[in-house]
Design a protein around this motif. Structure first.
Motif, PDB file in Angstrom:
ATOM      1  N   SER A   1       0.712  -1.300   0.149  1.00  0.00           N
ATOM      2  CA  SER A   1       0.129   0.039  -0.121  1.00  0.00           C
ATOM      3  C   SER A   1       0.959   1.019   0.151  1.00  0.00           C
ATOM      4  O   SER A   1       2.118   1.174   0.291  1.00  0.00           O
ATOM      5  CB  SER A   1      -0.807   0.186   1.234  1.00  0.00           C
TER       6      SER A   1
ATOM      7  N   HIS B   1      -5.670  -1.021  -1.507  1.00  0.00           N
ATOM      8  CA  HIS B   1      -4.350  -1.611  -1.341  1.00  0.00           C
ATOM      9  C   HIS B   1      -4.096  -2.318  -2.638  1.00  0.00           C
ATOM     10  O   HIS B   1      -5.016  -2.711  -3.461  1.00  0.00           O
ATOM     11  CB  HIS B   1      -4.118  -2.355   0.016  1.00  0.00           C
TER      12      HIS B   1
ATOM     13  N   HIS C   1       6.763  -0.507   1.181  1.00  0.00           N
ATOM     14  CA  HIS C   1       5.298  -0.579   1.000  1.00  0.00           C
ATOM     15  C   HIS C   1       4.765  -1.913   1.367  1.00  0.00           C
ATOM     16  O   HIS C   1       3.572  -2.018   1.289  1.00  0.00           O
ATOM     17  CB  HIS C   1       4.987  -0.153  -0.625  1.00  0.00           C
TER      18      HIS C   1
ATOM     19  N   LEU D   1       3.049  -4.728   2.981  1.00  0.00           N
ATOM     20  CA  LEU D   1       2.071  -5.192   4.115  1.00  0.00           C
ATOM     21  C   LEU D   1       2.527  -6.707   4.404  1.00  0.00           C
ATOM     22  O   LEU D   1       2.311  -7.491   3.546  1.00  0.00           O
ATOM     23  CB  LEU D   1       0.554  -4.832   3.852  1.00  0.00           C
TER      24      LEU D   1
ATOM     25  N   LEU E   1      -4.709  -3.128   4.751  1.00  0.00           N
ATOM     26  CA  LEU E   1      -4.003  -2.125   5.659  1.00  0.00           C
ATOM     27  C   LEU E   1      -4.730  -2.657   6.934  1.00  0.00           C
ATOM     28  O   LEU E   1      -3.770  -2.448   8.153  1.00  0.00           O
ATOM     29  CB  LEU E   1      -4.604  -0.920   5.302  1.00  0.00           C
TER      30      LEU E   1
ATOM     31  N   SER F   1      -3.130  -5.448   8.853  1.00  0.00           N
ATOM     32  CA  SER F   1      -1.497  -5.203   9.172  1.00  0.00           C
ATOM     33  C   SER F   1      -1.685  -3.944  10.319  1.00  0.00           C
ATOM     34  O   SER F   1      -0.555  -4.192  11.358  1.00  0.00           O
ATOM     35  CB  SER F   1      -1.018  -4.458   7.942  1.00  0.00           C
ATOM     36  N   VAL F   2      -2.446  -3.115  10.239  1.00  0.00           N
ATOM     37  CA  VAL F   2      -2.393  -2.258  11.687  1.00  0.00           C
ATOM     38  C   VAL F   2      -2.868  -2.864  12.867  1.00  0.00           C
ATOM     39  O   VAL F   2      -1.988  -2.705  13.623  1.00  0.00           O
ATOM     40  CB  VAL F   2      -3.302  -0.944  11.343  1.00  0.00           C
TER      41      VAL F   2
ATOM     42  N   SER G   1      -9.430   4.212   4.624  1.00  0.00           N
ATOM     43  CA  SER G   1      -8.049   3.359   4.241  1.00  0.00           C
ATOM     44  C   SER G   1      -6.834   4.299   4.396  1.00  0.00           C
ATOM     45  O   SER G   1      -6.080   3.807   4.821  1.00  0.00           O
ATOM     46  CB  SER G   1      -8.206   2.881   2.915  1.00  0.00           C
TER      47      SER G   1
ATOM     48  N   LEU H   1      -6.015   4.452   7.875  1.00  0.00           N
ATOM     49  CA  LEU H   1      -5.457   3.193   8.266  1.00  0.00           C
ATOM     50  C   LEU H   1      -3.939   3.521   8.016  1.00  0.00           C
ATOM     51  O   LEU H   1      -2.938   3.006   8.486  1.00  0.00           O
ATOM     52  CB  LEU H   1      -5.995   2.140   7.539  1.00  0.00           C
ATOM     53  N   GLN H   2      -3.729   3.887   6.705  1.00  0.00           N
ATOM     54  CA  GLN H   2      -2.392   3.996   6.156  1.00  0.00           C
ATOM     55  C   GLN H   2      -1.522   5.095   7.041  1.00  0.00           C
ATOM     56  O   GLN H   2      -0.481   4.551   7.438  1.00  0.00           O
ATOM     57  CB  GLN H   2      -2.426   4.667   4.649  1.00  0.00           C
TER      58      GLN H   2
ATOM     59  N   TRP I   1      -0.341   3.023  10.037  1.00  0.00           N
ATOM     60  CA  TRP I   1       0.768   2.073   9.556  1.00  0.00           C
ATOM     61  C   TRP I   1       1.910   2.922   9.486  1.00  0.00           C
ATOM     62  O   TRP I   1       2.872   2.487   9.887  1.00  0.00           O
ATOM     63  CB  TRP I   1       0.231   1.480   8.049  1.00  0.00           C
TER      64      TRP I   1
END
Ligand code: ATP
Ligand code: MG
Length: 412
Positions: free
Chosen positions: A186, A217, A243, A245, A250, A253-254, A391, A394-395, A398
């Motif tokens: 992502s 993503h 980048h 994940l 995302l 992953s978070v 999203s 969330l990025q 992250w």
């Protein structure tokens, strides 16, 4: 890899009345079995058109799977088309007729099978009928340099028969169950990805495909022999390290990163109206990290629940770095979490202005180390702006969790 092709037959498909889900199902099944599917076609119910499509698809293919057109009515022409293609004769298969009568008897006990259904027992001479245990229409199997399998159009009948027929592999050699390896990443656009890894996009051995998810993503899919697929996936990941994940998306992953640190999260949402909390809430096991969320749509809620100062709202407006930071800090305090996310933007389609156009979204991530804000511009419908804004939040989380956004220099 042996080539397989699909032909979906039916006027309702070419007229756009029915979505051709049978082809999607078959393409996936054939790919999983080790075929290389290079063409999927649709044909209306016209017999000559079906013959032409069958002939064209047979050229160079090990297998052609057809669905539809095996019913008892005048517009069901698949068996006739196949007979013409093979220059054979249409004959009644005694066991197929017996199976139709048995299936009919089970579905409608005591009712005599209409004579019209007898047509469904007709197959080209020299071919094999395939039992259908969920309906009356038997399928047809033709073995030869190109194997043909004709299946009914009714999806649940077709699926059961396809799985059974293809599981036998029909003597087609060269099938090696391929390994499917996926790399998720992502924070990078499709075109940038193309520039950095374009030379690794090979069509076969291994086959590399890219899919951009609506959530923002990207998935790279590598299909091939296990050792090759795994080596290529590692190469792809190495080129995009920052980048990549660890989980498929995302949100997972978070959540995994929060879990790893034993951190908790809370969310304050304005324009996303619950999309962000829903993305987190969709993950099993999120209860270990997610404390809760507030949909603070109205200014009063931003002030009274999250403690955003009224003068700040008046001075900067709800869609601003200052307010979104204050929302994140407020919800972090409210739920006593380690990290908090907030969103505030113009979801549209109305309500935009030259300074704050539709699609402008401010995001904030608050931790003990401080608060980071970021703005994004998202094009498209209200639904898309909301989903992508979630999203983007969330990025941001992250990036913060990976130390890629220092609080002091990231605010803008
Ligand atoms: P039968 O299954 O009785 O042999 P058939 O093969 O011609 O008949 P149809 O009567 O044309 O099938 O279609 C039966 C049902 O299956 C319809 O609801 C149709 O919309 C659906 N269907 C047919 N082909 C497809 C397809 N490719 N994808 C999804 N649904 C399909
Ligand atoms: Mg049909």
């Amino acid at each position: 890899m042996p080539i397989a092709r699909i032909l979906a037959i039916g006027d309702e498909l070419v007229l756009g009345r029915t979505v051709d889900s049978n082809s999607t199902f078959l393409a996936r099944l054939l790919g999983d079995l080790g075929f290389y599917v290079d063409q999927v076609r649709q044909s209306g119910d016209d017999e000559t058109g079906i013959v032409r499509a069958m002939a064209a698809l047979a050229e160079g293919a090990s297998l052609v799977v057809c669905t539809g057109g095996l019913g008892p009515t005048a517009d069901d022409r698949t068996r006739h088309a196949l007979t013409r293609l093979l220059q054979a004769e249409l004959v009644e298969s005694a066991p197929a007729w017996r199976s139709i009568k048995a299936a009919w008897g089970q579905l409608r006990p005591g009712v005599i099978v209409p004579e019209i259904n007898r047509q469904q027992a007709l197959i080209p001479r020299g071919t094999t009928w395939l039992a259908n245990d969920r309906g009356t229409a038997p399928g047809i199997l033709v073995r030869g340099p190109t194997t043909f399998i004709c299946l009914p159009g009714v999806p649940h009948e077709m699926k059961a028969m396809a799985e059974r027929a293809l599981a036998r592999r029909l003597g087609i050699t060269g099938l090696v169950k391929p390994a499917v390896t996926e790399v998720y990443f992502s924070g990078i656009g499709e075109s940038t990805a193309q520039e950095r890894i374009g030379d690794l996009f090979t069509a076969s051995d291994p086959q590399v495909g890219i899919t951009v998810n609506e959530r923002g993503h990207i998935t790279l899919r590598v299909i091939g022999r296990r050792s090759q697929a795994e080596a290529r996936a590692l190469e792809l990941a190495a080129r995009l390290t920052e980048h990549v994940l660890p989980e498929p998306g995302l949100a997972p992953s978070v959540v995994a990163a929060l879990n790893h640190r034993a951190w908790t999260i809370a969310v304050a949402e304005s324009c996303t109206c619950g999309h962000l909390t829903a993305q987190l809430g969709a993950l099993p096991g999120v209860s270990a990290v997610l404390r809760g969320g507030v949909v603070a749509y109205h200014e009063t809620v931003k002030r009274q629940v999250l403690g955003v100062p009224a003068p700040m709202l008046r001075r900067h407006g709800a869609v601003s770095a200052a307010v979104v930071a204050s929302m994140a800090e407020g919800v972090r305090k409210l739920f006593a979490t380690d990290l908090a996310l907030a969103t505030s933007g113009v979801a549209g389609p109305d309500g935009g202005s030259p300074e704050k156009p539709v699609g402008l979204v401010w995001l904030a991530c608050a931790t003990t180390a401080g608060t980071v804000t970021r703005s994004v511009r998202i094009a498209g419908s209200r639904e898309r702006v909301q989903a992508r804004a979630a999203s983007a939040a969330l990025q941001l989380a992250w990036d913060v969790l990976n130390g890629r956004t220092a609080p002091e220099n990231a605010a803008h």
